[in-house]
Write a protein that holds these residues in place. Structure first.
Motif, mmCIF file in Angstrom:
data_model
loop_
_atom_site.group_PDB
_atom_site.id
_atom_site.type_symbol
_atom_site.label_atom_id
_atom_site.label_comp_id
_atom_site.label_asym_id
_atom_site.label_seq_id
_atom_site.Cartn_x
_atom_site.Cartn_y
_atom_site.Cartn_z
ATOM 1 N N ASN A 34 10.212 70.286 61.397
ATOM 2 C CA ASN A 34 9.539 71.667 60.975
ATOM 3 C C ASN A 34 8.243 71.230 61.272
ATOM 4 N N SER A 47 1.963 81.979 62.563
ATOM 5 C CA SER A 47 2.547 81.171 60.813
ATOM 6 C C SER A 47 3.272 80.203 61.433
ATOM 7 N N GLY A 48 3.331 79.228 60.400
ATOM 8 C CA GLY A 48 4.701 77.967 60.302
ATOM 9 C C GLY A 48 5.612 78.710 60.118
ATOM 10 N N ASN A 49 5.840 79.665 59.970
ATOM 11 C CA ASN A 49 7.429 80.055 60.433
ATOM 12 C C ASN A 49 8.333 79.765 61.091
ATOM 13 N N GLY A 50 9.960 78.997 61.008
ATOM 14 C CA GLY A 50 10.606 78.389 62.192
ATOM 15 C C GLY A 50 10.428 77.002 62.141
ATOM 16 N N LEU A 74 13.483 81.153 64.348
ATOM 17 C CA LEU A 74 12.877 81.471 63.533
ATOM 18 C C LEU A 74 14.021 82.632 62.178
ATOM 19 N N LYS A 75 14.518 82.670 62.997
ATOM 20 C CA LYS A 75 15.868 83.529 61.899
ATOM 21 C C LYS A 75 17.399 83.159 62.123
ATOM 22 N N GLN A 79 18.361 85.531 57.428
ATOM 23 C CA GLN A 79 17.848 84.666 56.515
ATOM 24 C C GLN A 79 16.551 84.167 57.626
ATOM 25 N N THR A 80 15.285 83.853 57.123
ATOM 26 C CA THR A 80 14.817 83.258 57.556
ATOM 27 C C THR A 80 14.622 81.657 57.866
ATOM 28 N N ASN A 82 11.788 79.226 57.623
ATOM 29 C CA ASN A 82 11.175 78.299 57.116
ATOM 30 C C ASN A 82 10.700 76.585 57.541
ATOM 31 N N SER A 83 12.265 75.634 57.107
ATOM 32 C CA SER A 83 12.216 74.477 57.378
ATOM 33 C C SER A 83 13.283 74.601 57.828
ATOM 34 N N ASP A 86 15.470 75.059 54.946
ATOM 35 C CA ASP A 86 16.629 76.280 56.031
ATOM 36 C C ASP A 86 17.946 76.437 56.522
#
Length: 437
Positions: A34, A47-50, A74-75, A79-80, A82-83, A86
């Motif tokens: 993460n 941002s903290g995405n990915g 990232l995707k 589906q994004t 985020n963790s 995921d």
């Protein structure tokens, strides 16, 4: 050997008649973590995405499409990510040989591409044969993995039933796992070993009810269906089948044996008293594993059991219990991995009563560094079984073994730094199995 080959051949024929073959799940092939504040700052992210890719496994899907260490995923499709949870959840639900799109961040630039998921690898060994098959059960379709020595089998089957969590026993990328080491040792000793995956786990995702939604008895019924199907298809005699129940699998084993005649049960690291009593005893061993002062352990045991009474007796949700006592959120979070139905059925179990239904021989085994289970529970179970059926239960206390069947000299080492698989466990099991033939 001929008997085993006949068993495998009949199963292969049964697949065609059954009309269902589980597709191998997808294999992305990355190790990831993460994003934390330091990574976000150093990489100049907005941002903290990915998730950060910190290793790409050779000959994997990720390697084929050109992922690099240091990329940020990232995707996948729409589906994004985020963790890491995921990513694991989404990729695990995809089937092999299906196409996908992806989006990664590399050197502050977004890169998009597409690829095809490779199938998850299978276990291979120079001296063992591993067969991947499946069985239709009350919950859907479950993966079954059969391991045998290439030198032949003595004709006996050992069925392995796992513990509480919704985890997979299909682990080709980590064959050092204790379950695999144990089963491979048994296979090399002449036994044919069978792993039945939990419903909705591994290749069975999407083919059966999700593991975290079913009840304790529903999961048990799935194992009964699977063993009954294999017995019927292969024409196996009852005396040829043994069950190894690990942890909560040890509580399922006598329930299975009440429906399917087996010659013997091995229960390792299981429960032998009602669930509330089990929780009380093992909260104390957890305190010992963490080296807490006596007064802190006493307070923990009291508070934990109070929270457990909110959940099991007053039927509160975890959130409702946490409103009554804030610590309950942490104490009870482990139960959220399974359904309310599963937990309530586990709480209602009377271990002595379910073992009374099984009249065969049992090995009740406990690793003496296991702070998740209780030595006293195993002693209680051995005494109860022998009270019902004198001489039918044997107690084995195994030095230097923890709950996960790894090596540890103490509760403290088991908690913080266990070693590899403890081969003494397999030796004890084989010694007992040979005495039954």
């Amino acid at each position: 050997m001929k008997k085993l080959l006949a068993f495998l051949s009949i199963l292969a024929i049964a697949h065609s008649a059954f009309g269902q073959e589980l597709v191998r799940r997808s294999f992305l092939g990355i190790q990831m973590e993460n994003l934390n504040d330091d990574v976000i700052r150093i990489m100049g992210l907005k941002s903290g995405n990915g998730v950060l890719i910190n290793n790409v496994i050779p000959n994997s899907t990720a390697s084929a499409v050109g992922f690099n260490t240091g990329d940020i995923l990232l995707k996948i499709n729409d589906q994004t990510i985020n963790s890491t949870a995921d990513a694991v959840r989404y990729v695990g639900a995809q089937k092999s040989n299906t196409s996908f799109t992806y989006q990664i961040l590399r050197d502050k630039k977004i890169i998009e591409g597409k690829g095809t998921f490779m199938p998850y690898p299978k276990e291979t060994y120079p001296d063992l044969s591993v067969t991947y098959t499946e069985v239709k059960t009350t919950t859907g379709v479950q993966r079954v993995i059969i391991t045998e020595s290439k030198k032949g089998s003595n004709g006996a089957l050992v069925v392995f039933i796992g513990g509480l969590g919704c985890y997979s026993l299909d682990s080709p990328l980590d064959t050092s796992r204790s379950e695999l080491q144990l089963l491979n040792m048994l296979a090399r000793s002449g036994y044919t070993t069978i792993r039945i995956e939990k419903p909705g786990i591994g290749d069975g995702a999407g083919y059966s009810k999700p593991c975290n939604e079913i009840g304790f008895h529903e999961e048990t019924a799935g194992y009964i269906d699977a063993i009954a199907y294999m017995k019927e298809q292969a024409g196996l005699k009852d005396k040829d089948i043994y069950i190894i129940g690990h942890s909560m699998g040890g509580a399922m084993a006598p329930l299975i044996a009440a429906k399917i005649d087996v010659k013997g049960i091995i229960a390792y690291g299981t429960i032998g008293s009602n669930f509330m009593e089990y929780l009380l005893k093992t909260r104390r061993t957890i305190g010992e594993a963490y080296d807490w002062p006596a007064e802190e352990t006493d307070a923990y045991v009291k508070d934990y059991c109070e929270c457990a009474s909110f959940y099991f007796i007053e039927k509160m949700s975890v959130e409702q219990a946490a409103q009554r006592k804030a610590d309950c959120r942490d104490y009870l979070s482990v139960f959220e991995a399974r359904s309310r139905k599963y937990n309530d059925e586990l709480y209602a179990l009377n271990p002595a009563a379910i073992w009374k239904e099984y009249k065969g021989r049992s090995l009740i085994a406990y690793g003496k560094s296991d702070f998740i289970a209780s030595q006293e529970d195993h002693e209680i179970l051995e005494r109860a079984i022998n009270q019902f059926y004198p001489g039918m239960a044997t107690l084995a206390l195994i030095e230097g073994a923890d709950h996960g069947m790894y090596s540890a000299s103490s509760f403290q080492q088991a908690r913080s730094n266990p070693g590899g698989y403890n081969s003494r466990i397999g030796s004890v099991f084989v010694e007992w199995l040979r005495k039954q033939s």
